[in-house]
Design a protein around this motif. Structure first.
Motif, short mmCIF file in Angstrom:
data_model
loop_
_atom_site.label_atom_id
_atom_site.label_comp_id
_atom_site.label_asym_id
_atom_site.label_seq_id
_atom_site.Cartn_x
_atom_site.Cartn_y
_atom_site.Cartn_z
N TRP A 132 0.82 -1.47 0.09
CA TRP A 132 -0.39 -0.34 -0.37
C TRP A 132 1.03 1.59 0.23
N GLU A 133 1.97 1.19 0.49
CA GLU A 133 2.97 2.17 0.63
C GLU A 133 3.51 2.73 -0.33
N LYS A 134 3.84 1.38 -1.35
CA LYS A 134 3.89 1.82 -3.16
C LYS A 134 3.50 2.37 -3.72
N ILE A 135 1.95 2.11 -3.07
CA ILE A 135 0.90 2.73 -4.48
C ILE A 135 0.85 3.87 -4.01
N VAL A 136 0.71 3.94 -2.75
CA VAL A 136 0.55 6.36 -2.54
C VAL A 136 1.85 6.22 -2.61
N TYR A 137 2.96 6.14 -3.07
CA TYR A 137 4.00 7.51 -2.75
C TYR A 137 4.52 6.46 -4.55
N PHE A 138 4.27 5.84 -4.72
CA PHE A 138 5.14 4.98 -6.66
C PHE A 138 3.53 5.42 -7.45
N TYR A 139 2.61 5.77 -7.68
CA TYR A 139 1.64 5.95 -8.81
C TYR A 139 0.83 6.55 -8.54
N TYR A 140 0.23 6.92 -9.26
CA TYR A 140 -0.81 8.23 -8.97
C TYR A 140 -1.94 7.84 -8.54
N THR A 141 -2.60 8.31 -7.29
CA THR A 141 -3.16 7.20 -6.88
C THR A 141 -4.73 8.73 -6.41
N LEU A 142 -5.71 8.25 -6.50
CA LEU A 142 -6.88 9.18 -6.52
C LEU A 142 -7.46 8.32 -5.57
N MET A 143 -8.63 9.06 -4.98
CA MET A 143 -9.95 8.29 -4.09
C MET A 143 -11.23 9.03 -4.04
N VAL A 144 -12.38 8.18 -4.00
CA VAL A 144 -13.22 9.55 -4.38
C VAL A 144 -14.01 9.20 -3.16
N GLU A 145 -14.42 9.94 -2.00
CA GLU A 145 -14.91 10.04 -0.95
C GLU A 145 -16.37 11.22 -1.29
N ASP A 146 -17.09 10.82 -0.01
CA ASP A 146 -18.99 11.05 -0.25
C ASP A 146 -18.11 12.52 0.51
N GLU A 147 -19.94 13.14 1.12
CA GLU A 147 -19.56 14.24 1.97
C GLU A 147 -20.00 14.41 3.32
N ASP A 148 -19.53 12.68 3.81
CA ASP A 148 -19.46 12.79 5.14
C ASP A 148 -17.98 11.70 4.92
N GLY A 149 -16.85 12.31 4.37
CA GLY A 149 -15.75 11.75 3.76
C GLY A 149 -15.50 10.03 3.42
N HIS A 150 -16.45 9.30 3.64
CA HIS A 150 -16.31 7.76 3.03
C HIS A 150 -15.88 7.85 1.92
N VAL A 151 -14.89 6.97 2.24
CA VAL A 151 -13.82 6.48 1.08
C VAL A 151 -14.93 5.31 -0.28
N LEU A 152 -15.28 6.19 -1.21
CA LEU A 152 -16.07 5.38 -2.02
C LEU A 152 -15.60 4.63 -3.29
N GLY A 153 -14.41 4.18 -3.74
CA GLY A 153 -13.36 4.27 -4.55
C GLY A 153 -11.89 4.42 -4.25
N PHE A 154 -10.62 4.14 -5.38
CA PHE A 154 -9.70 4.65 -5.92
C PHE A 154 -9.23 3.46 -6.45
N ALA A 155 -8.04 4.22 -7.37
CA ALA A 155 -7.76 4.22 -8.24
C ALA A 155 -6.04 4.68 -7.88
N ALA A 156 -5.00 3.42 -9.20
CA ALA A 156 -3.39 3.90 -8.96
C ALA A 156 -3.02 3.96 -10.14
N LEU A 157 -2.02 4.71 -11.30
CA LEU A 157 -1.58 3.98 -12.46
C LEU A 157 -0.49 4.79 -12.49
N SER A 158 1.04 4.61 -13.40
CA SER A 158 2.02 4.21 -13.03
C SER A 158 2.07 5.21 -14.14
#
Length: 163
Positions: A52-78
């Motif tokens: 997970w650390e590699k995904i966050v640091y070395f990929y373009y990793t985005l996450m989608v949140e709702d209005e309450d801050g709940h994570v609805l999804g994520f994606a990671a691209l090299s």
């Protein structure tokens, strides 16, 4: 249905939420196409903090949140166009979250001028990727922890206007 409040880059602090979403999604959504043993093995891959650390640091990793801050999804691209991950929360499938994430990933790939986006696509995600214009390069057995799971190496070639 939850409204998308924001799409943002993931940080190291987000790893616990990403891990939880990954595990719950694999164990429930992917159960339609894989055995209980296969999804359990696949879900166990998400316990590796270093991954997970590699995904966050070395990929373009985005996450989608709702209005309450709940994570609805994520994606990671090299940087070379490999879509390492794209997962949507098990309770929010079919609500446009994956399409939103993919749009951001393709724009990023185009900004990097990569010729194609590649992905190792589960049986479950295959129809979604086909709709996006991905084609199968090959069917494969992909390693989880103990087991090899059937999936597809898929590619979408990006076209650019000549300038």
């Amino acid at each position: 249905m939850r409204a998308i409040e924001c799409v943002r880059k993931a940080t190291i602090r987000d790893i616990p939420a990403l891990k939880q979403l990954f595990r719950e999604t694999v164990l429930s959504v992917n159960r339609q196409d894989y055995t209980a043993e296969e999804v359990a093995d696949w879900a166990s891959c998400g316990e590796n903090d270093e991954r997970w650390e590699k995904i966050v640091y070395f990929y373009y990793t985005l996450m989608v949140e709702d209005e309450d801050g709940h994570v609805l999804g994520f994606a990671a691209l090299s940087a070379n166009g490999y879509l390492n991950s794209m997962f949507v929360h098990k309770d929010f499938q079919g609500q446009g979250i994956a399409s939103t994430l993919y749009g951001f990933m393709e724009r990023r790939a185009r900004a990097l001028k990569v010729s194609a986006i590649t992905a190792d696509v589960s049986l479950t995600a295959y129809p979604f990727f086909r709709k996006l214009g991905f084609v199968v390069e090959k069917e494969q057995s992909y390693p989880a922890n103990r087991l090899f799971l059937k999936n597809y190496k898929m590619v979408k070639y990006l076209e650019y206007d000549e300038e």
